[in-house]
Design an enzyme around this catalytic site. Structure first.
Site, PDB file in Angstrom:
ATOM      1  N   SER A  40      -9.298  53.228  18.945  1.00  0.00           N
ATOM      2  CA  SER A  40     -10.448  52.421  18.554  1.00  0.00           C
ATOM      3  C   SER A  40     -11.469  53.159  17.693  1.00  0.00           C
ATOM      4  O   SER A  40     -12.294  52.532  17.058  1.00  0.00           O
ATOM      5  CB  SER A  40     -11.127  51.853  19.787  1.00  0.00           C
ATOM      6  OG  SER A  40     -11.590  52.898  20.606  1.00  0.00           O
ATOM      7  N   HIS A  64      -6.546  46.897  21.320  1.00  0.00           N
ATOM      8  CA  HIS A  64      -6.990  46.621  19.951  1.00  0.00           C
ATOM      9  C   HIS A  64      -5.851  46.188  19.029  1.00  0.00           C
ATOM     10  O   HIS A  64      -6.073  46.007  17.831  1.00  0.00           O
ATOM     11  CB  HIS A  64      -7.693  47.851  19.357  1.00  0.00           C
ATOM     12  CG  HIS A  64      -9.103  48.024  19.833  1.00  0.00           C
ATOM     13  ND1 HIS A  64     -10.154  47.312  19.301  1.00  0.00           N
ATOM     14  CD2 HIS A  64      -9.624  48.798  20.815  1.00  0.00           C
ATOM     15  CE1 HIS A  64     -11.275  47.656  19.920  1.00  0.00           C
ATOM     16  NE2 HIS A  64     -10.985  48.551  20.850  1.00  0.00           N
ATOM     17  N   LYS A 120     -10.888  41.209  23.812  1.00  0.00           N
ATOM     18  CA  LYS A 120     -11.047  41.567  22.404  1.00  0.00           C
ATOM     19  C   LYS A 120     -10.621  40.381  21.535  1.00  0.00           C
ATOM     20  O   LYS A 120     -11.329  39.391  21.492  1.00  0.00           O
ATOM     21  CB  LYS A 120     -10.332  42.891  22.142  1.00  0.00           C
ATOM     22  CG  LYS A 120     -11.028  43.985  22.987  1.00  0.00           C
ATOM     23  CD  LYS A 120     -10.814  45.378  22.577  1.00  0.00           C
ATOM     24  CE  LYS A 120     -11.821  46.279  23.279  1.00  0.00           C
ATOM     25  NZ  LYS A 120     -11.271  47.065  24.385  1.00  0.00           N
TER      26      LYS A 120
HETATM   27  C1  LIG Z   1     -11.555  47.712  25.592  1.00  0.00           C
HETATM   28  C2  LIG Z   1     -10.432  48.526  26.069  1.00  0.00           C
HETATM   29  C3  LIG Z   1     -10.040  48.504  27.417  1.00  0.00           C
HETATM   30  C4  LIG Z   1     -10.810  47.747  28.457  1.00  0.00           C
HETATM   31  O1  LIG Z   1     -10.590  46.386  28.388  1.00  0.00           O
HETATM   32  P1  LIG Z   1     -11.581  45.373  29.115  1.00  0.00           P
HETATM   33  O2  LIG Z   1     -10.742  44.174  29.316  1.00  0.00           O
HETATM   34  O3  LIG Z   1     -12.722  45.126  28.207  1.00  0.00           O
HETATM   35  O4  LIG Z   1     -11.992  45.995  30.403  1.00  0.00           O
HETATM   36  C5  LIG Z   1      -8.929  49.229  27.789  1.00  0.00           C
HETATM   37  N1  LIG Z   1      -8.243  49.964  26.899  1.00  0.00           N
HETATM   38  C6  LIG Z   1      -8.602  50.026  25.596  1.00  0.00           C
HETATM   39  C7  LIG Z   1      -7.795  50.851  24.654  1.00  0.00           C
HETATM   40  C8  LIG Z   1      -9.702  49.320  25.155  1.00  0.00           C
HETATM   41  O5  LIG Z   1     -10.056  49.391  23.865  1.00  0.00           O
END
Ligand SMILES: *Cc1c(COP(=O)(O)O)cnc(C)c1O
Length: 397
Positions: free
Chosen positions: A185, A213, A245
């Protein structure tokens, strides 16, 4: 007597002095391309709502209808009395979308990694993790009794080195689990999952990919990284993701074999011991899967805008790093430069946050932008114009 809570204030003050405290910006309405932040109308350029689905009319309508039909809450944890027909239907539809035997939905992506990873590998096992993996993976690994090893970021030769060492370990490890983010990210680069899967298969290791992502972004119709590389579920046994996301809602999930799902829901403590999604959330996630299946235009639009943005920014002379996805870092050097740029962009009507040390190297501070399929062509030009103006003023290009 010393106040036992004095550290709260002291540690917070330390963060404030170092300018490392989070200053919360408040959205006064939906997360749309033009939104209100701290009362100012700006272009949203850093949400994870890649496809704009958090405001899709069908998804909002599904949430409202489910609240009417099923209530505001589920009443329990999933294993006791909190599994509704909506939860089951969501898992069926997600598995079909992912072309997997089965899927399981958790409350969040964080809860998925924290609940499942420590069960997949324990005493006598080894977990091998990319050094830049997400914090929720790091915490999941910390909760495990397995031995831990890290390989250099996306470096498959280093992964092989770690595996070769592991194979000489006595007593032999029972199981080896390799974990990687799908899309990283901070830089927007894609893990070499095809090669990781091949190496995993060669060494008899399990492969777990966190595609938070990549979903809604990569692969056929946004099916994610496993689809992107056309990999077999026999070599990537756990595909993990999130509804928070590109799906635009909230929730974590895994897809893989039926055995994986049966194991996961009987063993993950976050799943067993924490309340299930409210009906509105489950129905919204279900509608989001439906939208992705039936409206491929959102993903196409996301990529068209991404390509245009990257091309324009590179043309203006910006360092946009090695991203291969709609996450585009605009790297400007020292932390102070990134912070000044973010501030000036905000004044010019573009909201994008700086990412600075310790999240990235000291000389690699950046504005991290995330493209949004709901932007119009004119919005994109506005944003590019704001970057150009701000950077010329600050002598960054
Ligand atoms: C955002 C994210 C998470 C967490 O996901 P949520 O559903 O928002 O708790 C886990 N792993 C990665 C790589 C992320 O970018």
């Amino acid at each position: 007597m010393r106040d036992p809570t004095a550290f709260l204030r002291e540690e917070y003050d330390e963060l404030v002095r170092a300018d490392l405290d989070w200053k919360l910006r408040v959205l006064g309405g939906p997360s749309t391309p033009w939104c209100s932040i701290d009362g100012k109308r700006v272009l949203m350029f850093c949400s994870n709502n890649y496809l704009g689905l958090s405001n899709h009319p069908k998804i909002k309508a599904a949430a409202i209808a489910a609240i009417e039909s099923h209530g505001a809450g589920s009443g329990s944890v999933r294993p006791i009395a909190g599994t509704m027909d909506l939860h089951m239907e969501l898992e069926r539809r997600l598995a079909a979308f992912k072309q997997a035997e089965a899927s399981l939905v958790y409350q969040t992506g964080f809860a998925t990694n924290a609940g499942l990873i420590p069960q997949l590998a324990g005493d006598g096992d080894l977990i091998i993790s990319d050094e830049l993996n997400h914090g929720s993976i790091i915490d999941g690994v910390r909760l495990s009794k397995a031995e831990k090893a890290v390989y250099r970021h996306s470096d498959v030769a280093d992964l092989e080195r770690v595996l070769a060492l592991a194979e000489r370990h006595a007593p032999a490890f029972r199981r080896i689990l390799i974990i990687t983010d799908g899309v990283f990210s901070m830089d927007g680069d894609i893990a070499p999952l095809d090669r990781i899967a091949a190496i995993g298969a060669e060494h008899g290791a399990m492969v777990y990919v966190d595609d938070a992502h990549g979903e809604g972004v990569l692969g056929e119709g946004g099916r994610g990284i496993v689809s992107h590389f056309r990999l077999s579920r026999e070599t990537v046994q756990v595909e993990m993701g999130t509804f928070s996301k590109a799906f635009g809602v909230v929730g974590g999930h895994i897809s893989g074999s039926r055995d994986l799902v049966h194991f996961a829901y009987n063993k993950s403590r976050t799943w067993l011991l924490s309340g299930s999604h409210p009906p509105g959330v489950a129905a919204a996630c279900l509608a989001a899967v439906d939208v992705l299946e039936h409206e491929p235009a959102h993903v196409e639009r996301l990529w068209a805008l991404t390509r245009r943005f990257k091309k324009a920014m590179a043309h203006l002379g910006f360092d946009i790093g090695r991203s291969e996805t709609p996450i585009t870092p605009v790297i400007v050097g020292e932390s102070a430069r990134a912070k000044a740029l973010s501030q000036r962009l905000f004044e010019l009507g573009v909201f994008a946050l700086p990412i600075v040390f310790p999240m990235v190297a000291k000389d690699k501070a950046r504005i991290r932008t995330i493209m949004n399929a709901a932007l119009t062509d004119a919005d994109l030009e506005t944003a590019i114009g704001a970057f150009e103006t701000a950077c010329r003023e600050l002598h960054l290009i």
